[in-house]
Design a protein around this motif. Structure first.
Motif, PDB file in Angstrom:
ATOM      1  N   LEU A  62       0.828  -1.207   0.000  1.00  0.00           N
ATOM      2  CA  LEU A  62       0.000   0.000   0.000  1.00  0.00           C
ATOM      3  C   LEU A  62       0.865   1.261   0.000  1.00  0.00           C
ATOM      4  CD1 LEU A  62      -2.893  -1.024   2.445  1.00  0.00           C
ATOM      5  CD2 LEU A  62      -2.871  -1.089  -0.061  1.00  0.00           C
ATOM      6  N   ALA A  93       3.640   1.918   1.485  1.00  0.00           N
ATOM      7  CA  ALA A  93       4.192   2.329   2.777  1.00  0.00           C
ATOM      8  C   ALA A  93       5.618   2.851   2.605  1.00  0.00           C
ATOM      9  CB  ALA A  93       4.182   1.152   3.752  1.00  0.00           C
ATOM     10  N   ALA A 120      -0.107   4.505   2.584  1.00  0.00           N
ATOM     11  CA  ALA A 120      -0.840   4.055   3.763  1.00  0.00           C
ATOM     12  C   ALA A 120      -0.102   4.336   5.063  1.00  0.00           C
ATOM     13  CB  ALA A 120      -1.153   2.569   3.657  1.00  0.00           C
ATOM     14  N   LEU A 126      -2.588   7.890   5.067  1.00  0.00           N
ATOM     15  CA  LEU A 126      -2.566   7.739   6.517  1.00  0.00           C
ATOM     16  C   LEU A 126      -1.151   7.936   7.046  1.00  0.00           C
ATOM     17  CD1 LEU A 126      -4.800   4.530   6.764  1.00  0.00           C
ATOM     18  CD2 LEU A 126      -5.524   6.923   6.821  1.00  0.00           C
ATOM     19  N   ASN A 148      -9.653   8.243  11.391  1.00  0.00           N
ATOM     20  CA  ASN A 148      -9.561   8.480   9.948  1.00  0.00           C
ATOM     21  C   ASN A 148     -10.802   9.216   9.463  1.00  0.00           C
ATOM     22  OD1 ASN A 148      -7.186   7.012   9.959  1.00  0.00           O
ATOM     23  ND2 ASN A 148      -8.142   5.120   9.247  1.00  0.00           N
ATOM     24  N   PHE A 196      -5.775   5.537   0.400  1.00  0.00           N
ATOM     25  CA  PHE A 196      -5.333   5.752   1.770  1.00  0.00           C
ATOM     26  C   PHE A 196      -4.200   6.783   1.835  1.00  0.00           C
ATOM     27  CE2 PHE A 196      -6.793   1.252   1.855  1.00  0.00           C
ATOM     28  CZ  PHE A 196      -7.864   1.421   2.726  1.00  0.00           C
ATOM     29  N   GLY A 207       1.615   9.084   4.906  1.00  0.00           N
ATOM     30  CA  GLY A 207       0.951   9.423   3.649  1.00  0.00           C
ATOM     31  C   GLY A 207       0.210  10.736   3.735  1.00  0.00           C
ATOM     32  N   SER A 239      -3.908   2.907  -3.178  1.00  0.00           N
ATOM     33  CA  SER A 239      -3.449   3.683  -2.035  1.00  0.00           C
ATOM     34  C   SER A 239      -2.571   4.828  -2.497  1.00  0.00           C
ATOM     35  CB  SER A 239      -2.667   2.783  -1.069  1.00  0.00           C
ATOM     36  OG  SER A 239      -2.181   3.521   0.037  1.00  0.00           O
ATOM     37  N   THR A 252      -8.967   8.373   1.947  1.00  0.00           N
ATOM     38  CA  THR A 252      -9.112   8.366   3.396  1.00  0.00           C
ATOM     39  C   THR A 252      -7.869   8.997   4.010  1.00  0.00           C
ATOM     40  OG1 THR A 252     -10.405   6.316   3.328  1.00  0.00           O
ATOM     41  CG2 THR A 252      -9.437   6.922   5.450  1.00  0.00           C
TER      42      THR A 252
END
Length: 259
Positions: free
Chosen positions: A25, A27, A63, A108, A166, A106, A111, A60, A128
């Motif tokens: 994702l 990362a 993430a 998050l 989130n 994503f 991110g 994503s 998100t």
């Protein structure tokens, strides 16, 4: 140079930097941060580029930072990892050319912090956002405690960070974290459209405006006005200023040369 975890592409005046670890994702681990650092140096050295789009591959955006890598870090190692991320994101924030975060899923932790390091953010309706770090026993460490409050105010920043909650794209739009939210099938075309709109304005004018905004935000209003005054004067030393104003007087369209 060749990259393994990111992609750097160019289409005319537009650059596109894609985080490409879809299996994770996207990362952020040390390799991604190192490659981002080198890619940003390439972007900075490329005088053809007028806008940079930052996005993620697959479903994503990013993430977060790579928890597997962080889990065993000592306090000193943790500080160094944070320092690396902070340095890369600050380099992105300080690029002369404008940057657009195209948030496709994503965003998050790291991110969200990556997106906030760009000049503005466009999201698709599936995006998100969140800073979930306190749920992992840490705090945002790539600039989240500072940039989030500057973008949405202290109340929302504290709410999102303390709760580790989130939020979906419409809420991010409501609080000012993103500027537009688009349906998935319209998202990429709109990002490209915005990038071209910016790229077709006077590049030096845009760069000077970015400098005025970013520098002025860090000082008192009297100092900020002086910064704007000086940069405004500098803009009149450019060929683009003369071309732009002459085109306006003649009811035509200027072709800016970045000079």
């Amino acid at each position: 140079m060749a990259f393994e975890t990111i992609k750097l592409e160019q289409d005319g005046f537009i650059g596109k930097l894609t985080i490409a670890r879809p299996e994770a994702l996207n990362a952020l681990n040390s390799q991604v941060l190192d490659e981002l650092d080198k890619a940003l140096d390439e972007v900075s050295a490329n005088k053809e580029l007028r806008v940079l789009i930052v996005t993620g591959e697959g479903r994503s955006f990013v993430a977060g930072a790579d928890i597997k890598e962080m889990a065993s870090l000592s306090p000193i190692e943790g500080k160094e990892f944070g320092k690396k991320g902070l340095g890369v994101f600050r380099k992105l924030e300080k690029l002369e050319i404008p940057t657009i975060a195209a948030v496709n899923g994503f965003a998050l932790g790291g991110g969200c912090e990556l997106a906030m390091s760009c000049d503005f953010r466009i999201a698709n309706e599936k995006a998100t956002f969140g800073q979930p770090e306190v749920g992992l026993g840490i705090l945002p460490g790539f600039g989240g405690t500072q940039r989030l409050q500057r973008l949405v105010g202290q109340g929302w920043a504290k709410y999102l960070i303390y709760t580790a909650r989130n939020i979906k794209a419409p809420k991010a739009l409501e609080i000012g974290l993103v500027q537009e939210v688009l349906p998935v099938d319209e998202f990429e075309a709109r990002v490209d459209e915005l990038a071209n709109i910016v790229a077709n304005n006077a590049p030096i004018g845009v760069k000077l405006a970015k400098e005025a905004i970013n520098t002025g935000a860090q000082v008192d209003i009297e100092s900020a006005i002086k910064i704007e005054e000086n940069l405004f004067g500098l803009s009149f030393a450019t060929e683009d200023q003369k071309a732009g104003m002459q085109a306006f007087v003649n009811k035509g369209k200027a072709e800016f040369q970045n000079k």
